[in-house]
Scaffold this motif. Structure first.
Motif, short mmCIF file in Angstrom:
data_model
loop_
_atom_site.label_atom_id
_atom_site.label_comp_id
_atom_site.label_asym_id
_atom_site.label_seq_id
_atom_site.Cartn_x
_atom_site.Cartn_y
_atom_site.Cartn_z
N HIS A 131 35.74 28.98 35.97
CA HIS A 131 35.76 30.41 35.66
C HIS A 131 35.88 30.58 34.15
CE1 HIS A 131 39.95 29.28 36.34
NE2 HIS A 131 39.71 29.21 37.60
N ASP A 132 35.21 31.64 33.67
CA ASP A 132 35.23 31.95 32.25
C ASP A 132 34.91 33.44 32.11
OD1 ASP A 132 35.37 31.50 29.47
OD2 ASP A 132 33.20 31.24 29.35
N GLY A 133 35.71 34.10 31.34
CA GLY A 133 35.49 35.54 31.15
C GLY A 133 35.54 36.27 32.48
N ASP A 134 34.49 37.02 32.78
CA ASP A 134 34.43 37.81 34.02
C ASP A 134 33.74 37.09 35.16
OD1 ASP A 134 35.78 39.97 32.99
OD2 ASP A 134 33.99 41.17 32.59
N TYR A 135 33.50 35.79 35.03
CA TYR A 135 32.73 35.08 36.04
C TYR A 135 33.46 33.85 36.57
CZ TYR A 135 28.95 38.08 34.64
OH TYR A 135 28.19 39.20 34.38
N ALA A 136 33.23 33.58 37.84
CA ALA A 136 33.69 32.34 38.48
C ALA A 136 32.46 31.70 39.10
CB ALA A 136 34.73 32.64 39.56
#
Length: 157
Positions: A131-136
């Protein structure tokens, strides 16, 4: 399973043991979508999509709840793609992400998901979450001891 373990298994460890990857699935989830589902449907959403252990793990750190659920949702979607289960009607809780003590994750399949993997000649399903920022995101690799089985060829098509 940590990323390094998955890469090592796919590159070296599995091949040395005569095990081959017969199917691969990947998925990415926008975390605000999970947050919206939690706001709109609350416990009903968690109960329908996640096992009690998955939900408890996500709730253990409230500020990471959506992130943890999004990664698990991505893993379930990646497994559905890898096992060609979209037309089968599998229960989401039949695909479970289990967190090991070392922080790595593994996939436990139950019911129709486990049956589909076995029918395809699969021995195990490996999972990698990120996951990173607004995403998984998640990648699922189905491994077999022989890629020549009929089911493995069908999955590859």
């Amino acid at each position: 399973m940590h990323t390094e373990k998955l890469i090592h298994a796919l590159s070296n460890g599995l091949v040395a043991k005569g095990v081959r990857v017969i199917a691969l699935g990947i998925d990415i989830v926008h975390m605000p979508r999970i947050e919206e589902s939690l706001r709109s449907f609350g416990a009903r959403f968690e109960d329908r999509m996640f096992t009690p252990a998955e939900a408890a793990y996500a709730r253990a750190v409230p500020q990471q709840r959506a992130e943890r659920l999004a990664a698990r949702f991505a893993a379930k979607e990646a497994a559905i793609k890898a096992l060609s289960l979209s037309e089968v009607g599998v229960d989401w809780r039949e695909i479970e992400v289990i967190r090991d003590e070392d922080g790595g994750c593994r996939l436990a399949l139950h019911g129709k998901a486990l049956e589909a993997m076995r029918n395809a000649g699969g021995l195990t399903a490996l999972v990698c979450l990120s996951h990173d920022g607004d995403y998984a995101a998640a990648v699922v690799a189905v491994a077999s001891d022989t890629a020549e089985q009929e089911g493995a060829q069908e999955l590859a098509a």
